[in-house]
Design a protein around this motif. Structure first.
Motif, short mmCIF file in Angstrom:
data_model
loop_
_atom_site.label_atom_id
_atom_site.label_comp_id
_atom_site.label_asym_id
_atom_site.label_seq_id
_atom_site.Cartn_x
_atom_site.Cartn_y
_atom_site.Cartn_z
N PHE A 94 1.05 -1.08 -0.07
CA PHE A 94 0.07 0.03 0.00
C PHE A 94 1.02 1.24 -0.04
O PHE A 94 1.45 1.57 1.04
CB PHE A 94 -0.94 -0.11 1.09
N PHE A 95 1.11 1.93 -1.12
CA PHE A 95 2.03 2.75 -1.38
C PHE A 95 1.91 4.14 -0.63
O PHE A 95 2.55 4.99 -0.34
CB PHE A 95 2.50 3.07 -2.59
N ASP A 96 0.48 4.22 -0.33
CA ASP A 96 -0.02 5.66 0.36
C ASP A 96 -0.02 5.56 1.55
O ASP A 96 -0.65 6.59 2.40
CB ASP A 96 -1.40 6.01 -0.40
N LEU A 97 0.41 4.39 2.31
CA LEU A 97 0.25 4.11 3.80
C LEU A 97 1.70 4.18 4.20
O LEU A 97 2.53 3.90 3.47
CB LEU A 97 -0.35 2.73 4.17
N THR A 98 2.05 4.44 5.54
CA THR A 98 3.21 4.43 6.35
C THR A 98 3.76 3.05 6.17
O THR A 98 2.74 1.95 6.08
CB THR A 98 3.35 4.99 7.36
N ASN A 102 1.49 -0.50 6.82
CA ASN A 102 1.59 -1.84 6.12
C ASN A 102 2.06 -2.66 6.90
O ASN A 102 1.18 -4.07 6.69
CB ASN A 102 2.77 -1.60 4.99
N LEU A 146 5.95 6.95 3.85
CA LEU A 146 5.25 6.29 3.09
C LEU A 146 6.06 5.10 2.51
O LEU A 146 6.93 5.54 2.06
CB LEU A 146 4.41 7.35 2.03
N GLY A 148 5.53 4.24 -0.70
CA GLY A 148 5.86 4.75 -2.11
C GLY A 148 7.19 5.57 -1.83
O GLY A 148 7.63 5.64 -3.26
N GLN A 155 11.64 -1.20 -0.42
CA GLN A 155 10.16 -1.65 -0.89
C GLN A 155 10.26 -3.24 -0.91
O GLN A 155 9.37 -3.91 -0.17
CB GLN A 155 9.78 -1.24 -2.18
#
Length: 251
Positions: A94-98, A102, A146, A148, A155
């Motif tokens: 979930f790139f828009d979450l920290t 995640n 984030l 992302g 990642q």
């Protein structure tokens, strides 16, 4: 090897797509702990085999046993709760979450299903597991970033951490170093080696030198079939493997 020792058993697995036999009657077993790797040229059927093992695809014939439990008809979520987790070639976060969120979301499955409707802040087991993984995977400094915004190597590290949130017994890693720099690849290789001392790792990897360094057992595929299986030394010295995979002459 005593058959009862195997954590994973693939028995005569086959999968066809039209006239193509992507996986053709493959059998092997994986013993607990350490790293077992699957290698082969592009189109050998490695990813299809992983999809059969993880429950993404249903085999046309054959069976998959996890700790002697027949999981052939289970989907990937059911296999997750039976102790099998998988990462994918493409980063799946979930790139828009920290980073911490995640990990908290993935760890929430440690709670009874009734907890799914509670705020994350109420899920103490999930919070504790997420904090453990931050430390174990060297992500503490990135806790509130984030996902992302992380580097590609970070990642991939986070994705492996997410797959371990439920404390699986068997981890399937699908080309975890794909697209990584040399430095990130070396760090990830060391991480996988450390993981192999705690759980069982089944790995697909294109970096042959890395595979030979990490693995206890190597399985070689070609044209949907199992070409060879053995220790890294046995596989490297196999004449069929040299011809089909390494491109070396057998005479």
């Amino acid at each position: 090897m005593n058959k009862s020792e195997a954590i994973l058993k693939a028995n005569n697995l086959s999968k066809r797509f039209g006239g193509l036999a992507a996986v053709d009657n493959i059998s092997f077993q994986v013993v607990p702990f350490g790293v077992t790797s699957i290698i082969g040229p592009n189109g050998a059927g490695k990813s299809t085999l992983f999809n059969l093992l993880s429950g993404t695809f249903r085999p046309d014939s054959g069976s998959v046993l996890l700790n002697d439990q027949n999981v052939t008809r289970m989907n990937s979520v059911e296999r997750l709760f039976s102790g099998m987790a998988r990462s994918f070639q493409i980063t799946n976060l979930f790139f828009d979450l920290t980073v911490i969120d995640n990990l908290r979301l993935a760890s929430q499955t440690l709670h009874p299903r009734s907890y799914l409707y509670l705020p994350l802040s109420k899920c103490e087991l999930a919070l504790a597991r997420a904090d453990e993984l931050l430390v174990e995977f060297g992500l503490l400094d990135s806790r509130n970033q984030l996902a992302g915004a992380l580097s590609h190597g970070q990642q991939r590290r986070l994705e492996i951490a997410v797959t371990l949130a439920t404390r699986p017994k068997l981890l399937l890693l699908d080309e975890p170093t794909q697209g990584m720099s040399q430095g990130d690849t070396q760090e990830t290789a060391e991480l996988i080696k450390q993981l192999g001392s705690k759980i069982t790792v089944l790995l697909i990897e294109h970096d042959v030198d890395l595979v030979m360094d990490l693995s206890k057992t190597v399985i070689v595929m070609a044209q949907g079939k199992k070409l060879a299986e053995g220790s890294p030394q046995e596989v490297r010295s196999n004449l069929l493997v040299q011809a089909a995979y390494f491109g070396e002459e057998t005479a």
